[in-house]
Design a protein around this motif. Structure first.
Motif, PDB file in Angstrom:
ATOM      1  N   MET A 172       0.884  -1.163   0.000  1.00 48.73           N
ATOM      2  CA  MET A 172       0.000   0.000   0.000  1.00 48.73           C
ATOM      3  C   MET A 172       0.921   1.212   0.000  1.00 48.73           C
ATOM      4  O   MET A 172       2.000   1.178   0.608  1.00 48.73           O
ATOM      5  N   ILE A 173       0.508   2.270  -0.653  1.00 47.17           N
ATOM      6  CA  ILE A 173       1.333   3.466  -0.715  1.00 47.17           C
ATOM      7  C   ILE A 173       0.690   4.571   0.117  1.00 47.17           C
ATOM      8  O   ILE A 173      -0.480   4.929  -0.120  1.00 47.17           O
ATOM      9  N   ALA A 174       1.457   5.084   1.062  1.00 49.42           N
ATOM     10  CA  ALA A 174       0.979   6.191   1.891  1.00 49.42           C
ATOM     11  C   ALA A 174       1.773   7.434   1.521  1.00 49.42           C
ATOM     12  O   ALA A 174       2.971   7.515   1.817  1.00 49.42           O
ATOM     13  N   THR A 175       1.099   8.364   0.858  1.00 49.88           N
ATOM     14  CA  THR A 175       1.796   9.577   0.407  1.00 49.88           C
ATOM     15  C   THR A 175       0.839  10.757   0.311  1.00 49.88           C
ATOM     16  O   THR A 175      -0.360  10.574   0.063  1.00 49.88           O
ATOM     17  N   GLN A 176       1.414  11.944   0.485  1.00 48.47           N
ATOM     18  CA  GLN A 176       0.640  13.175   0.283  1.00 48.47           C
ATOM     19  C   GLN A 176       1.010  13.820  -1.057  1.00 48.47           C
ATOM     20  O   GLN A 176       0.442  14.838  -1.432  1.00 48.47           O
ATOM     21  N   ASP A 177       1.964  13.236  -1.743  1.00 54.92           N
ATOM     22  CA  ASP A 177       2.463  13.763  -3.015  1.00 54.92           C
ATOM     23  C   ASP A 177       1.404  13.551  -4.104  1.00 54.92           C
ATOM     24  O   ASP A 177       1.147  12.404  -4.523  1.00 54.92           O
ATOM     25  N   LEU A 233       2.567  11.779  -7.317  1.00 48.91           N
ATOM     26  CA  LEU A 233       2.775  10.335  -7.096  1.00 48.91           C
ATOM     27  C   LEU A 233       1.423   9.620  -6.963  1.00 48.91           C
ATOM     28  O   LEU A 233       1.236   8.520  -7.495  1.00 48.91           O
ATOM     29  N   GLN A 234       0.484  10.280  -6.285  1.00 51.50           N
ATOM     30  CA  GLN A 234      -0.861   9.693  -6.148  1.00 51.50           C
ATOM     31  C   GLN A 234      -1.470   9.415  -7.519  1.00 51.50           C
ATOM     32  O   GLN A 234      -2.032   8.340  -7.758  1.00 51.50           O
ATOM     33  N   GLU A 235      -1.343  10.409  -8.416  1.00 55.81           N
ATOM     34  CA  GLU A 235      -1.899  10.256  -9.766  1.00 55.81           C
ATOM     35  C   GLU A 235      -1.269   9.070 -10.493  1.00 55.81           C
ATOM     36  O   GLU A 235      -1.961   8.296 -11.152  1.00 55.81           O
ATOM     37  N   GLU A 236       0.030   8.946 -10.343  1.00 54.55           N
ATOM     38  CA  GLU A 236       0.732   7.852 -11.034  1.00 54.55           C
ATOM     39  C   GLU A 236       0.397   6.497 -10.425  1.00 54.55           C
ATOM     40  O   GLU A 236       0.297   5.497 -11.142  1.00 54.55           O
ATOM     41  N   VAL A 237       0.203   6.485  -9.118  1.00 52.38           N
ATOM     42  CA  VAL A 237      -0.170   5.225  -8.442  1.00 52.38           C
ATOM     43  C   VAL A 237      -1.553   4.763  -8.895  1.00 52.38           C
ATOM     44  O   VAL A 237      -1.783   3.565  -9.082  1.00 52.38           O
ATOM     45  N   ARG A 238      -2.436   5.706  -9.105  1.00 52.80           N
ATOM     46  CA  ARG A 238      -3.809   5.361  -9.529  1.00 52.80           C
ATOM     47  C   ARG A 238      -3.831   4.650 -10.892  1.00 52.80           C
ATOM     48  O   ARG A 238      -4.759   3.909 -11.183  1.00 52.80           O
ATOM     49  N   VAL A 278      -3.083  -1.124  -6.497  1.00 51.96           N
ATOM     50  CA  VAL A 278      -2.249  -0.423  -5.509  1.00 51.96           C
ATOM     51  C   VAL A 278      -3.147   0.428  -4.606  1.00 51.96           C
ATOM     52  O   VAL A 278      -3.627   1.483  -5.021  1.00 51.96           O
ATOM     53  N   PRO A 279      -3.385  -0.008  -3.375  1.00 52.15           N
ATOM     54  CA  PRO A 279      -4.182   0.817  -2.447  1.00 52.15           C
ATOM     55  C   PRO A 279      -3.422   2.100  -2.105  1.00 52.15           C
ATOM     56  O   PRO A 279      -2.214   2.065  -1.881  1.00 52.15           O
ATOM     57  N   LEU A 280      -4.170   3.179  -2.070  1.00 54.32           N
ATOM     58  CA  LEU A 280      -3.565   4.491  -1.816  1.00 54.32           C
ATOM     59  C   LEU A 280      -4.099   5.064  -0.511  1.00 54.32           C
ATOM     60  O   LEU A 280      -5.319   5.158  -0.319  1.00 54.32           O
ATOM     61  N   LEU A 281      -3.164   5.424   0.345  1.00 54.95           N
ATOM     62  CA  LEU A 281      -3.533   5.944   1.663  1.00 54.95           C
ATOM     63  C   LEU A 281      -2.970   7.358   1.807  1.00 54.95           C
ATOM     64  O   LEU A 281      -1.818   7.619   1.436  1.00 54.95           O
ATOM     65  N   TYR A 282      -3.777   8.269   2.335  1.00 57.47           N
ATOM     66  CA  TYR A 282      -3.275   9.623   2.612  1.00 57.47           C
ATOM     67  C   TYR A 282      -4.024  10.200   3.801  1.00 57.47           C
ATOM     68  O   TYR A 282      -5.027   9.647   4.262  1.00 57.47           O
ATOM     69  N   THR A 295      -7.165   8.176   5.210  1.00 52.68           N
ATOM     70  CA  THR A 295      -8.165   7.842   4.182  1.00 52.68           C
ATOM     71  C   THR A 295      -7.584   6.834   3.215  1.00 52.68           C
ATOM     72  O   THR A 295      -6.580   7.112   2.545  1.00 52.68           O
ATOM     73  N   LEU A 296      -8.222   5.687   3.177  1.00 51.15           N
ATOM     74  CA  LEU A 296      -7.863   4.696   2.152  1.00 51.15           C
ATOM     75  C   LEU A 296      -8.769   4.978   0.963  1.00 51.15           C
ATOM     76  O   LEU A 296      -9.987   4.819   1.048  1.00 51.15           O
ATOM     77  N   GLU A 297      -8.143   5.430  -0.098  1.00 48.84           N
ATOM     78  CA  GLU A 297      -8.935   5.853  -1.260  1.00 48.84           C
ATOM     79  C   GLU A 297      -9.662   4.668  -1.895  1.00 48.84           C
ATOM     80  O   GLU A 297      -9.131   3.543  -1.923  1.00 48.84           O
ATOM     81  N   ALA A 298     -10.850   4.936  -2.399  1.00 56.15           N
ATOM     82  CA  ALA A 298     -11.603   3.894  -3.116  1.00 56.15           C
ATOM     83  C   ALA A 298     -10.783   3.424  -4.315  1.00 56.15           C
ATOM     84  O   ALA A 298      -9.988   4.192  -4.863  1.00 56.15           O
ATOM     85  N   PRO A 299     -10.951   2.179  -4.753  1.00 58.42           N
ATOM     86  CA  PRO A 299     -10.133   1.659  -5.859  1.00 58.42           C
ATOM     87  C   PRO A 299     -10.198   2.555  -7.097  1.00 58.42           C
ATOM     88  O   PRO A 299     -11.263   3.058  -7.447  1.00 58.42           O
ATOM     89  N   SER A 300      -9.048   2.737  -7.719  1.00 57.83           N
ATOM     90  CA  SER A 300      -8.987   3.575  -8.919  1.00 57.83           C
ATOM     91  C   SER A 300      -9.657   2.858 -10.092  1.00 57.83           C
ATOM     92  O   SER A 300      -9.914   1.650 -10.030  1.00 57.83           O
ATOM     93  N   GLU A 301      -9.889   3.604 -11.162  1.00 57.89           N
ATOM     94  CA  GLU A 301     -10.517   3.025 -12.357  1.00 57.89           C
ATOM     95  C   GLU A 301      -9.652   1.898 -12.920  1.00 57.89           C
ATOM     96  O   GLU A 301     -10.163   0.873 -13.367  1.00 57.89           O
ATOM     97  N   ALA A 302      -8.347   2.113 -12.888  1.00 60.66           N
ATOM     98  CA  ALA A 302      -7.431   1.082 -13.410  1.00 60.66           C
ATOM     99  C   ALA A 302      -7.563  -0.208 -12.606  1.00 60.66           C
ATOM    100  O   ALA A 302      -7.596  -1.302 -13.178  1.00 60.66           O
ATOM    101  N   SER A 303      -7.673  -0.066 -11.280  1.00 61.32           N
ATOM    102  CA  SER A 303      -7.817  -1.247 -10.419  1.00 61.32           C
ATOM    103  C   SER A 303      -9.140  -1.956 -10.694  1.00 61.32           C
ATOM    104  O   SER A 303      -9.187  -3.186 -10.769  1.00 61.32           O
TER     105      SER A 303
END
Ligand SMILES: [Zn+2]
Length: 249
Positions: free
Chosen positions: A117-122, A125-130, A135-139, A146-154
């Motif tokens: 899981m990636i925890a970042t405020q960048d 980087l968030q955009e690229e992770v999506r 890849v779960p995204l935490l910020y 906040t664990l972001e809802a799954p991206s469209e790619a996911s």
């Protein structure tokens, strides 16, 4: 609000568990920006992230992330000290350290096979992770994780996997015919056809017509019966019997 947040995070977690085989302990890679935001918002990463997930969690960093925070100097001194608290996962940049974001992207790779899981405020980087599936995204939103809802790619990648498992009706038909052709399965329909073919070309009906053109009408009701009738016909049909009968009349 807490219950809603809990439900949302659990729903997202179960998505990654079901579709990308995530499991406890969850491995969370934190970067300098996340640690910096944690200090500013008095958020205890080590304690509060496992509480948020209701699950065992490993907080991790990389050598590149630590070096980046060291380079940034006094402004992010607190963040640097925090990053050094966590276990360090080796990256591929021992000799040539790269920026934190580059390092995290290399850790994820194309398919996040190590399930980080990636925890970042960048934001960048968030955009690229999506864009990378699974890849779960935490910020941090203020002091709230906040664990972001799954991206469209996911979501897309997960749907494609499901489609691969569930075959359409046409696909099932082609698979069945392929199995029959290769001899993996004996086609049931062929057996029925063979039986019919044997019954069809029975010479009985042809013989009747040839031998007894005059008695077509008499034979019709008998022809509906099985092969036993042939013997009867042969006995009954002789011409001299007819002549005797005619003469007697
Ligand atoms: Zn690295």
């Amino acid at each position: 609000m807490k219950i809603v947040r809990y439900r949302k995070s659990q729903k997202t977690l179960s998505f990654y568990k079901n579709n990308y085989k995530f499991h406890e302990p969850y491995q969370v890679l934190v970067d300098g920006t996340f640690c910096h935001a944690a200090i500013e918002n008095k958020f205890d990463i080590q304690d509060q992230i496992p509480t948020y997930f209701h699950a065992t969690t490993k907080i991790l960093t990389t050598p590149c992330i630590i070096m980046e925070t060291e380079k940034l100097g006094k402004k992010v001194n607190g963040a640097m000290l925090i990053t050094k608290k966590f276990p360090v996962h080796k990256c591929l940049h021992d000799k040539n350290p790269v920026s934190g974001s580059k390092c995290l992207k290399s850790m994820i790779g194309d398919n996040n096979s190590s399930r980080y899981m990636i925890a970042t405020q960048d934001r960048q980087l968030q955009e690229e992770v999506r864009k990378i599936p699974g890849v779960p995204l935490l910020y941090l939103h203020g002091c709230t994780p906040t664990l972001e809802a799954p991206s469209e790619a996911s979501k897309k990648a997960a749907q494609e996997v499901i489609k691969g498992l569930v075959m359409t009706v046409d696909q099932q038909k082609t698979l069945k015919t392929l199995k029959e052709q290769t001899g993996l399965v004996e086609p049931q329909s062929v057996k029925c056809i063979k039986k019919r073919k044997q019954k069809g070309p029975n010479p009985l009906s042809c013989l009747k017509k040839k031998n007894n053109k005059n008695k077509i009408n008499n034979n019709k009701p008998e022809s509906s019966d099985s092969g036993k009738i042939r013997k009867r016909k042969r006995i009954k049909t002789p011409a001299h019997v007819k002549e005797i009968l005619k003469s007697s009349i």
